[in-house]
Design a protein around this motif. Sequence first.
Motif, PDB file in Angstrom:
ATOM      1  N   GLY A  23       1.118  -1.153  -0.095  1.00  0.00           N
ATOM      2  CA  GLY A  23      -0.069   0.058  -0.192  1.00  0.00           C
ATOM      3  C   GLY A  23       0.934   1.430  -0.289  1.00  0.00           C
ATOM      4  N   PHE A  24       0.367   2.212   0.001  1.00  0.00           N
ATOM      5  CA  PHE A  24       0.536   3.310  -0.156  1.00  0.00           C
ATOM      6  C   PHE A  24       1.707   4.307   1.457  1.00  0.00           C
ATOM      7  CE2 PHE A  24       1.201   8.055   0.511  1.00  0.00           C
ATOM      8  CZ  PHE A  24       2.056   8.534  -0.638  1.00  0.00           C
ATOM      9  N   ASP A  25       0.929   3.862   2.062  1.00  0.00           N
ATOM     10  CA  ASP A  25       1.708   4.256   3.564  1.00  0.00           C
ATOM     11  C   ASP A  25       3.262   3.651   3.587  1.00  0.00           C
ATOM     12  OD1 ASP A  25       0.268   6.364   4.098  1.00  0.00           O
ATOM     13  OD2 ASP A  25      -1.293   5.202   6.053  1.00  0.00           O
ATOM     14  N   VAL A  26       2.639   1.784   3.286  1.00  0.00           N
ATOM     15  CA  VAL A  26       4.202   0.978   3.110  1.00  0.00           C
ATOM     16  C   VAL A  26       5.155   1.014   2.554  1.00  0.00           C
ATOM     17  CG1 VAL A  26       4.871  -1.120   3.089  1.00  0.00           C
ATOM     18  CG2 VAL A  26       2.705  -0.654   3.896  1.00  0.00           C
ATOM     19  N   GLU A  27       4.926   1.717   1.195  1.00  0.00           N
ATOM     20  CA  GLU A  27       5.799   2.161   0.307  1.00  0.00           C
ATOM     21  C   GLU A  27       6.339   3.052   0.692  1.00  0.00           C
ATOM     22  OE1 GLU A  27       5.628   1.575  -4.242  1.00  0.00           O
ATOM     23  OE2 GLU A  27       3.733   0.178  -4.315  1.00  0.00           O
ATOM     24  N   PHE A  28       6.109   4.284   1.344  1.00  0.00           N
ATOM     25  CA  PHE A  28       6.156   5.923   1.818  1.00  0.00           C
ATOM     26  C   PHE A  28       6.922   5.429   2.587  1.00  0.00           C
ATOM     27  CE2 PHE A  28       5.553   9.625   3.806  1.00  0.00           C
ATOM     28  CZ  PHE A  28       5.854  10.013   3.634  1.00  0.00           C
TER      29      PHE A  28
ATOM     30  N   MET B 167      12.648  13.656  -0.950  1.00  0.00           N
ATOM     31  CA  MET B 167      11.461  13.267  -1.511  1.00  0.00           C
ATOM     32  C   MET B 167      10.817  14.267  -2.435  1.00  0.00           C
ATOM     33  SD  MET B 167      10.142   9.501   0.988  1.00  0.00           S
ATOM     34  CE  MET B 167       9.248   9.447  -1.184  1.00  0.00           C
ATOM     35  N   ARG B 168      10.317  15.063  -1.912  1.00  0.00           N
ATOM     36  CA  ARG B 168       9.672  16.356  -2.469  1.00  0.00           C
ATOM     37  C   ARG B 168      10.324  16.577  -3.922  1.00  0.00           C
ATOM     38  NH1 ARG B 168       6.931  20.511   0.640  1.00  0.00           N
ATOM     39  NH2 ARG B 168       5.598  20.713  -0.825  1.00  0.00           N
ATOM     40  N   GLN B 169      11.440  17.096  -3.396  1.00  0.00           N
ATOM     41  CA  GLN B 169      12.759  17.548  -4.336  1.00  0.00           C
ATOM     42  C   GLN B 169      12.906  16.882  -5.281  1.00  0.00           C
ATOM     43  OE1 GLN B 169      16.069  19.221  -1.557  1.00  0.00           O
ATOM     44  NE2 GLN B 169      14.790  20.387  -0.347  1.00  0.00           N
ATOM     45  N   ASP B 170      13.136  15.392  -5.090  1.00  0.00           N
ATOM     46  CA  ASP B 170      13.789  14.745  -6.356  1.00  0.00           C
ATOM     47  C   ASP B 170      12.426  14.402  -6.806  1.00  0.00           C
ATOM     48  OD1 ASP B 170      13.196  12.124  -4.892  1.00  0.00           O
ATOM     49  OD2 ASP B 170      14.907  11.637  -4.134  1.00  0.00           O
ATOM     50  N   GLY B 171      11.200  14.630  -6.582  1.00  0.00           N
ATOM     51  CA  GLY B 171       9.950  13.919  -7.198  1.00  0.00           C
ATOM     52  C   GLY B 171       9.688  12.631  -6.858  1.00  0.00           C
ATOM     53  N   SER B 172      10.175  11.814  -6.420  1.00  0.00           N
ATOM     54  CA  SER B 172       9.764  10.431  -6.005  1.00  0.00           C
ATOM     55  C   SER B 172       8.993  10.539  -4.723  1.00  0.00           C
ATOM     56  CB  SER B 172      10.624   9.504  -4.831  1.00  0.00           C
ATOM     57  OG  SER B 172      11.221  10.263  -3.785  1.00  0.00           O
ATOM     58  N   TYR B 173       8.012  11.398  -4.266  1.00  0.00           N
ATOM     59  CA  TYR B 173       6.598  11.188  -3.617  1.00  0.00           C
ATOM     60  C   TYR B 173       5.850  11.515  -3.995  1.00  0.00           C
ATOM     61  CZ  TYR B 173       3.464  14.058  -1.372  1.00  0.00           C
ATOM     62  OH  TYR B 173       2.373  14.003  -0.765  1.00  0.00           O
TER      63      TYR B 173
END
Length: 286
Positions: free
Chosen positions: A65-70, A255-261
Amino acid sequence: MLDPSRILSGLCAAGTLAASLLLASATMQPAQAAPLPTIKEGTLSVGSDLTYPPFAYLKDGAPAGFDVEFMQALSKRLELSSEFIDTRFASLITGIRANHFDVVASALYVTPERQKILNFIPYLKAGSSLLVLKDATFRPTGEAELCGKVVGSMQGASWLPKLKKFSDEHCAANGLGAIETREFDTDAQVTQALRSRSIDVEFMDNVVAAELLKKFPNDYEVTSKDLIYPVLIGVAVSPQNKDLYGAVSEAFSKMRQDGSYAALAEAYAMPTVSDADIESVTSTAQ
């Protein structure tokens, strides 16, 4: 002929110079960062209710799920492995306060009450939806139509106090009948109660509702027109663990800066947070 005393003096000077260079080199080496204060060294333990797709659930026996991958991505940036502690939603806050896990990441809404006892890093936007059976005659579009009805919800949900306040101040005050709420351990149990018609409507997270409709489009329908009680979702950290809070905040920023988020949020169709959203959540817990 060379003077032996001068040779010896030169060797001693060279030795002293070499020792000084070695000492200078040693002092210039970067200091090893202290390990992050986690319950288990080298591991970030995450409290999460693994019955709540698409945020967190078990797939083939493994967390997904999202929370897990995050949190797996955050843990990697912190140079930690991740471990998910499956915990029912109503016990997540008491669990982190009892030091059963380092953080909570489980679609946990950021509320003023929770901010008094925990620190949050907001990472998603959310809100609530009203779910009914496809063939239901009762089709509420908002909370005003819930007066006198039986509403099912997962236990411990942040919208329950708001719903009770609305029931007291609007429904009961206007003689429309109080909203009766029935709470269940898991969201799946609430949906089962809806199927058995022991509740009139299910109050649930909008993303979870959308996921359910993807799987069962002919069985259920979301009748609310707008998000009810819009709110932010955050990673919760104990206020005593300020170093971990700072590290998680920094890792999320990267993560926000590199686009992965953004890429992960897009894959799950999750609404992302802005700088203003993050700045609106201040750490008030002591």
